[in-house]
Design an enzyme around this catalytic site. Structure first.
Site, PDB file in Angstrom:
ATOM      1  N   CYS A 136       0.872  -1.175   0.000  1.00 41.67           N
ATOM      2  CA  CYS A 136       0.000   0.000   0.000  1.00 41.67           C
ATOM      3  C   CYS A 136       0.906   1.222   0.000  1.00 41.67           C
ATOM      4  CB  CYS A 136      -0.878   0.027   1.247  1.00 41.67           C
ATOM      5  SG  CYS A 136      -1.846  -1.458   1.435  1.00 41.67           S
ATOM      6  N   ARG A 180       1.590   1.499  -5.850  1.00 41.26           N
ATOM      7  CA  ARG A 180       1.761   0.532  -4.749  1.00 41.26           C
ATOM      8  C   ARG A 180       0.431  -0.099  -4.349  1.00 41.26           C
ATOM      9  NH1 ARG A 180       6.433   0.665  -1.935  1.00 41.26           N
ATOM     10  NH2 ARG A 180       5.356  -0.216  -0.153  1.00 41.26           N
ATOM     11  N   TRP A 229      -3.831  -1.736  -1.347  1.00 44.87           N
ATOM     12  CA  TRP A 229      -3.896  -2.964  -2.145  1.00 44.87           C
ATOM     13  C   TRP A 229      -4.371  -4.035  -1.174  1.00 44.87           C
ATOM     14  CZ3 TRP A 229      -1.320  -7.837  -2.745  1.00 44.87           C
ATOM     15  CH2 TRP A 229      -1.558  -8.452  -3.961  1.00 44.87           C
ATOM     16  N   ASN A 252       0.713  -0.150   6.216  1.00 50.94           N
ATOM     17  CA  ASN A 252       1.111  -0.980   5.078  1.00 50.94           C
ATOM     18  C   ASN A 252       1.781  -2.215   5.658  1.00 50.94           C
ATOM     19  OD1 ASN A 252       1.961  -2.069   2.649  1.00 50.94           O
ATOM     20  ND2 ASN A 252       3.833  -0.838   2.597  1.00 50.94           N
ATOM     21  N   GLY A 253       1.282  -3.403   5.282  1.00 52.03           N
ATOM     22  CA  GLY A 253       1.867  -4.650   5.795  1.00 52.03           C
ATOM     23  C   GLY A 253       0.759  -5.591   6.238  1.00 52.03           C
ATOM     24  N   GLU A 293      10.606 -14.206 -19.499  1.00 52.89           N
ATOM     25  CA  GLU A 293      10.362 -12.798 -19.191  1.00 52.89           C
ATOM     26  C   GLU A 293       9.392 -12.195 -20.202  1.00 52.89           C
ATOM     27  OE1 GLU A 293      10.532 -11.095 -16.786  1.00 52.89           O
ATOM     28  OE2 GLU A 293      10.354  -9.035 -17.475  1.00 52.89           O
ATOM     29  N   LYS A 351       5.768 -10.426 -19.183  1.00 54.56           N
ATOM     30  CA  LYS A 351       5.442  -9.058 -19.596  1.00 54.56           C
ATOM     31  C   LYS A 351       4.098  -9.034 -20.304  1.00 54.56           C
ATOM     32  CE  LYS A 351       7.466  -6.945 -17.648  1.00 54.56           C
ATOM     33  NZ  LYS A 351       8.188  -7.819 -16.766  1.00 54.56           N
ATOM     34  N   GLU A 396       0.954 -10.077 -17.986  1.00 57.20           N
ATOM     35  CA  GLU A 396       0.613  -9.257 -16.816  1.00 57.20           C
ATOM     36  C   GLU A 396       0.043  -7.893 -17.204  1.00 57.20           C
ATOM     37  OE1 GLU A 396       3.634  -7.825 -14.123  1.00 57.20           O
ATOM     38  OE2 GLU A 396       5.140  -7.850 -15.675  1.00 57.20           O
ATOM     39  N   HIS A 403       6.736 -32.640 -26.245  1.00 53.19           N
ATOM     40  CA  HIS A 403       6.401 -33.556 -25.146  1.00 53.19           C
ATOM     41  C   HIS A 403       5.066 -33.215 -24.507  1.00 53.19           C
ATOM     42  CE1 HIS A 403      10.305 -35.440 -25.488  1.00 53.19           C
ATOM     43  NE2 HIS A 403      10.847 -34.241 -25.512  1.00 53.19           N
ATOM     44  N   LYS A 436       3.028  -3.048  -7.512  1.00 55.40           N
ATOM     45  CA  LYS A 436       4.441  -2.941  -7.873  1.00 55.40           C
ATOM     46  C   LYS A 436       5.331  -3.680  -6.883  1.00 55.40           C
ATOM     47  CE  LYS A 436       8.077  -1.675 -10.048  1.00 55.40           C
ATOM     48  NZ  LYS A 436       8.372  -2.403 -11.309  1.00 55.40           N
TER      49      LYS A 436
HETATM   50  C1  AGP Z   1       7.369  -8.005 -12.997  1.00 51.57           C
HETATM   51  O1  AGP Z   1       6.978  -7.313 -14.167  1.00 51.57           O
HETATM   52  C2  AGP Z   1       6.281  -8.102 -11.971  1.00 51.57           C
HETATM   53  N1  AGP Z   1       5.739  -6.838 -11.663  1.00 51.57           N
HETATM   54  C3  AGP Z   1       6.666  -8.895 -10.741  1.00 51.57           C
HETATM   55  O2  AGP Z   1       6.817 -10.218 -11.170  1.00 51.57           O
HETATM   56  C4  AGP Z   1       7.965  -8.482 -10.003  1.00 51.57           C
HETATM   57  O3  AGP Z   1       9.069  -8.740 -10.828  1.00 51.57           O
HETATM   58  C5  AGP Z   1       8.084  -9.333  -8.737  1.00 51.57           C
HETATM   59  O4  AGP Z   1       6.991  -9.035  -7.898  1.00 51.57           O
HETATM   60  C6  AGP Z   1       9.395  -9.108  -7.968  1.00 51.57           C
HETATM   61  O5  AGP Z   1       9.478  -7.778  -7.526  1.00 51.57           O
HETATM   62  P1  AGP Z   1      10.882  -7.260  -6.934  1.00 51.57           P
HETATM   63  O6  AGP Z   1      11.887  -7.348  -8.045  1.00 51.57           O
HETATM   64  O7  AGP Z   1      10.623  -5.868  -6.483  1.00 51.57           O
HETATM   65  O8  AGP Z   1      11.246  -8.173  -5.802  1.00 51.57           O
END
Ligand code: AGP
Length: 610
Positions: free
Chosen positions: A2, A27, A74, A100-101, A483, A487, A490, A506, A605
């Site tokens: 958050c 966040r 969040w 936050n937490g 990767e 991308k 998500e 397979h 994020k």
């Molecule tokens: C990546 O595009 C995502 N937003 C997510 O997988 C991110 O990489 C993951 O949560 C790890 O975050 P960090 O690198 O801040 O630990």
């Protein structure tokens, strides 16, 4: 997870709070709220929905107070509703808290507080906090906070205000980031630096287990045990606009285009002038003995950082000839990893706050390993808890989809692999110099790819309507395919999967039918022919194929429907270049589908809960 902000000073608090929350919306953005001192009372407004809903709700309310706190959420416990939004208050309405937490022992605290007569309104774990502070309040909010946090288990960044103590904000931090911004006759609090940038660059980075009392003219910091703490001022060098979009439509596109600079900044000062050596010695405290006796390396991370770790495995094994195990952080500690005290564990985290990664870091330390962090945030939890840190100098990464952090994590792994290889004598000086010279050209190569992004944009719009897209590759190409797949899925919500090209037959080949798009990476010369065969396999099932390879490897155009060519580069460094078209493909597909690129549904994020 958050975003939290606080202000106390001479300005009206509301504009500062709202501006700070807007800068922290990445966040979390499923509800928002503020609480402000106003003529002897505490005005509070909170709404489900993003920040605009709250702004609409407080329009014309004339909040004029100079001290307040704010929150953008969040959800973890309790759905995103007005009641569950922060701030939360005690029974009297005199104490307001944002958090936050996750308070892991909130249920037992809630039961105890109910037995003490407290009435709860929300489903959140956070609401135990104002009632706990109320329970311990004897005229001093700071003392009540100290008593309260001693009861807590879990993670928190907390801000609390009390109607009887106008102008004071009391804060506490455990496992969730919290930064104090130091102004002239005013002070600021935020969960992340971008919220502070328009006002001040002088900050105190709170550490775990610290509590602080903030007024317009003073900041007092202590440990939970009550021991006063004196802090060095941490000066933030990020410019305000760095945390803004800088003219791009989305943070993600801005950050994709910032990659050349992020690469240059991360390489700078780490390669000798003659490109013969990696100069990490001044940053790393891994003794020659430890390197000599090093038998195994573990890499652990989440999401994109994990994908960088997969590339890290390939390059460390190839160059330093050390066995490397790569684990998803949320799996790592539950497999009872066979870590020996002489082992090196590398944790990778852009934010440095990912709960799963931090837990893995602690697991590694508890087993006696030396922990090296690769992270983008100075002073982040991971940076502070690791024995060594390689910083990626990518600057603030705001978009949920990680881009420039990934390529700078790759560079960090290349530098580390060569640094270890040199010390272990597993790479010739000639090969080392060849690779380091090639590394220095990467920023320019990425610029060239970005300048020719129209072709990728066009392909993205062509395939934006497809519901299934596979990414295939072998070796390093497979690592980058992971990767590329993340991308795309998500931010565009297209179902995407990465597959080792040789593995398709397979099982997964059963899913390759007309209307499926396959993006095939083929940058590794020794695997090129094999990958071409895999492209033929999927073409034989009427898939549409977009191939990605280096200029000059033109044979592939005989089998693929479309080819994206990369400027020539050393194959070992290919991932740094190959990922860029995949980032752009994901971005333009998401835009074509009208998705919220910077704030994709269900995601945040920084995932600071497990
Ligand atoms: C990546 O595009 C995502 N937003 C997510 O997988 C991110 O990489 C993951 O949560 C790890 O975050 P960090 O690198 O801040 O630990």
């Amino acid at each position: 997870m958050c975003g939290i902000v606080g202000y106390t000073g001479s300005q009206p608090a509301v504009p500062v709070l709202i501006d700070g929350l807007r800068r922290l919306e990445y966040r979390g953005y499923d509800s928002a709220g503020i609480a402000v001192f106003e003529n002897g009372s505490l005005l509070l407004a909170k709404k489900a929905g993003n920040l605009c809903v709250l702004e609409e709700a407080i329009k014309g309310n004339g909040f004029k107070g100079n001290t307040g706190i704010g929150h953008t959420r969040w959800a973890t416990h309790g759905a995103p509703t007005d009641i569950n939004a922060h701030p939360h208050t005690d029974c009297t309405g005199n104490i307001a808290v944002v958090h936050n937490g996750i308070i892991e022992n909130y249920l037992e605290l809630r039961e105890w507080l109910k037995a003490e007569g407290h009435k709860f309104r929300s489903e959140t774990d956070t609401e135990v906090l104002p009632h706990l502070i109320e329970q311990f309040y004897n005229g001093d909010l700071y003392q009540a906070m100290l008593e309260s946090v001693r009861k807590l288990k879990g993670s928190y960044a907390l801000l609390a205000i009390n109607i009887n103590e106008p102008g004071r904000v009391v804060v506490a931090r455990q496992d969730s980031p919290l930064v104090l911004g130091l102004g002239e006759g005013e002070n600021f609090i935020a969960s992340d630096i971008p919220a502070l940038l328009p006002y001040t660059r002088r900050t105190y980075l709170l550490d775990d287990g610290e509590v602080a009392e903030v007024t317009a003219d003073s900041v007092k910091i202590a440990t939970i045990a009550g021991t006063e703490v004196s802090k060095e001022i941490f000066y933030v060098h990020w410019e305000a606009e760095q945390a803004e979009k800088g003219g791009y439509d989305h943070f993600m596109l801005k950050e994709i285009h910032e990659q050349p600079k992020a690469l240059r900044d991360t390489i700078r000062g780490r390669i000798s002038g003659d490109c013969r050596r990696v100069t990490l010695d001044k940053e790393l405290h891994i003794s020659p003995d430890r390197i000599k006796n090093l038998r195994r390396i573990f890499i652990t991370a989440c999401g994109t950082a994990y994908h960088a770790g997969v590339v890290g495995k390939y390059v460390i094994e190839k160059l330093a000839r050390l066995p490397v195990e790569v684990d998803i952080a949320s799996e790592f500690r539950y497999r009872d990893p066979m870590i020996n005290p002489g082992d090196l564990v590398i944790v990778v985290s852009q934010s440095g706050e990912t709960a799963d990664t931090r837990a893995a870091l602690r697991e590694a330390k508890s087993r006696g390993a030396h922990v090296l962090a690769i992270t983008n945030v100075v002073g982040s939890s991971v940076a502070r808890e690791a024995g060594d840190v390689i910083y990626t100098w990518a600057g603030p990464e705001i978009a949920v989809a990680s881009t420039k952090a990934y390529v700078t994590q790759l560079i960090s792994f290349y530098l580390l692999a060569l640094w270890l290889a040199e010390k272990r004598g597993t790479v010739t000086p000639k090969k080392q110099q060849e690779l380091l010279q090639a590394m220095k050209t990467l920023p320019g190569d990425v610029e060239a790819i970005l300048h020719a992004s129209d072709r990728v944009e066009q392909l993205a719009r062509t395939y934006a309507g497809y519901e299934n897209i596979f990414f295939i590759g072998r070796g390093l190409d497979y690592a980058v395919a992971m990767e590329g797949s993340l991308k795309l899925k998500e931010i565009s919500y297209i179902h995407a999967e990465a597959y080792a090209a040789g593995e398709l037959k397979h099982g997964t080949l059963a899913l390759v039918v007309p209307g499926v798009c396959v993006i095939a990476l083929a940058t590794q010369p020794e695997l090129f022919e094999k990958t071409v065969s895999n492209i033929k396999e999927v073409k034989a099932r009427d898939a549409e194929v977009v191939a990605l390879t280096f200029e000059g490897m033109t044979a592939i155009k005989e089998v693929a429907d479309h080819v994206i060519y990369l400027p020539p580069a050393h194959p070992t460094l290919a991932p740094v270049l190959a990922v860029v078209p995949l980032q752009l493909f994901a971005y333009y597909a998401a835009v074509a589908r009208g998705c919220e690129v910077d704030k994709p549904r269900n995601l945040a994020k920084s995932v600071t809960v497990e």
